[in-house]
Write a protein that holds these residues in place. Structure first.
Motif, short mmCIF file in Angstrom:
data_model
loop_
_atom_site.label_atom_id
_atom_site.label_comp_id
_atom_site.label_asym_id
_atom_site.label_seq_id
_atom_site.Cartn_x
_atom_site.Cartn_y
_atom_site.Cartn_z
N ARG A 34 0.86 -0.86 0.12
CA ARG A 34 -0.19 0.03 0.76
C ARG A 34 0.65 1.34 -0.11
O ARG A 34 0.67 2.68 -0.64
CB ARG A 34 -1.43 0.09 1.66
N PRO A 35 1.83 1.26 0.42
CA PRO A 35 2.07 2.62 0.53
C PRO A 35 3.38 3.19 -0.94
O PRO A 35 3.86 2.36 -1.32
CB PRO A 35 3.71 2.03 1.04
N ALA A 36 3.03 4.04 -0.85
CA ALA A 36 3.54 4.60 -2.37
C ALA A 36 2.90 3.87 -3.61
O ALA A 36 3.74 3.52 -4.72
CB ALA A 36 4.75 5.04 -2.45
N GLY A 37 2.04 3.43 -2.96
CA GLY A 37 1.03 2.48 -4.09
C GLY A 37 1.39 3.30 -5.95
O GLY A 37 2.07 2.35 -6.77
N ALA A 38 1.07 3.67 -6.51
CA ALA A 38 0.89 4.39 -7.35
C ALA A 38 2.52 5.08 -7.82
O ALA A 38 2.84 4.44 -9.26
CB ALA A 38 0.77 6.08 -7.87
N CYS A 39 3.42 4.77 -7.03
CA CYS A 39 4.97 4.97 -7.78
C CYS A 39 6.05 3.84 -7.66
O CYS A 39 6.77 4.14 -8.53
CB CYS A 39 5.59 6.10 -6.45
N THR A 40 5.49 3.03 -6.74
CA THR A 40 5.34 1.61 -7.34
C THR A 40 5.05 1.43 -8.72
O THR A 40 5.96 -0.18 -9.40
CB THR A 40 6.08 0.33 -6.40
N ALA A 41 4.00 1.58 -8.59
CA ALA A 41 2.98 0.38 -9.91
C ALA A 41 3.73 0.77 -11.66
O ALA A 41 4.36 0.44 -12.13
CB ALA A 41 1.68 1.30 -10.12
N ALA A 42 3.99 2.67 -11.29
CA ALA A 42 4.47 3.22 -12.23
C ALA A 42 6.02 2.88 -11.90
O ALA A 42 6.69 2.62 -13.69
CB ALA A 42 4.83 4.88 -12.12
N LEU A 43 6.92 2.65 -11.59
CA LEU A 43 8.06 1.95 -11.33
C LEU A 43 8.20 0.49 -12.25
O LEU A 43 9.24 0.21 -13.18
CB LEU A 43 8.52 1.72 -10.38
N PHE A 44 6.99 0.23 -12.01
CA PHE A 44 7.07 -1.46 -12.15
C PHE A 44 7.02 -0.96 -13.73
O PHE A 44 7.51 -1.60 -14.73
CB PHE A 44 5.29 -1.85 -11.46
N LEU A 45 5.67 -0.53 -14.03
CA LEU A 45 5.36 -0.19 -15.62
C LEU A 45 7.16 0.28 -16.50
O LEU A 45 7.27 -0.26 -18.19
CB LEU A 45 4.32 1.00 -15.62
N LYS A 46 7.63 1.49 -15.57
CA LYS A 46 8.37 1.76 -16.96
C LYS A 46 9.51 0.94 -17.04
O LYS A 46 10.92 1.08 -17.85
CB LYS A 46 9.78 2.68 -15.87
N SER A 47 9.77 -0.28 -16.36
CA SER A 47 10.37 -1.70 -16.57
C SER A 47 10.42 -2.45 -17.36
O SER A 47 11.81 -3.04 -17.93
CB SER A 47 10.97 -2.83 -14.68
N PHE A 48 9.27 -1.90 -18.23
CA PHE A 48 8.43 -2.78 -19.84
C PHE A 48 8.99 -2.10 -21.15
O PHE A 48 8.98 -2.06 -21.44
CB PHE A 48 8.25 -3.11 -19.20
N VAL A 49 9.77 -0.49 -20.79
CA VAL A 49 9.71 0.40 -21.38
C VAL A 49 10.89 0.43 -22.06
O VAL A 49 12.01 0.35 -21.38
CB VAL A 49 9.71 1.75 -20.80
N PRO A 50 11.25 0.01 -23.66
CA PRO A 50 11.85 -0.49 -24.54
C PRO A 50 13.12 0.76 -24.91
O PRO A 50 12.02 1.60 -25.30
CB PRO A 50 11.61 -1.64 -25.39
N ASP A 51 13.84 0.84 -24.50
CA ASP A 51 15.03 2.01 -25.08
C ASP A 51 14.85 3.06 -24.83
O ASP A 51 14.51 4.46 -25.53
CB ASP A 51 14.52 1.87 -27.08
#
Length: 95
Positions: free
Chosen positions: A60-77
């Protein structure tokens, strides 16, 4: 995101200052306001698990921030501050 910003602003996570400026200006023109939130690797320990390279929830803590960081890891280049990469990326979180 609904808890943090309600229905007034949409949260935006991006590592590109230029892309942020464009999104913020477009939102202001269209009366669809954005608020930039931190996209920091300081949140990475929350989504680094012992059973997987990356977990899709950091709790729960910083859930939106960790979700964005998770998605960022799949962005190529992904573009970086030093000019490497070609993709300017943002996660627009409308809850």
């Amino acid at each position: 995101m609904d808890i943090a910003l309600g229905e007034v602003f949409t949260g935006v996570f991006t590592n590109s200052d230029a892309l942020w400026a464009e999104l913020d200006a477009a939102g202001a023109r269209e009366h669809d306001r954005f608020w930039r939130l931190p996209l920091s690797d300081d949140y990475a320990p929350q989504i680094s698990g012992s059973n997987a390279d990356l977990c899709n929830t950091g709790g729960r803590p910083a859930g939106a921030c960790t979700a964005a960081l998770f998605l960022k890891s799949f962005v190529p280049d992904l573009a970086t501050e030093d000019g490497e990469g070609s993709v300017r990326w943002a996660h627009v979180d409308m809850a």
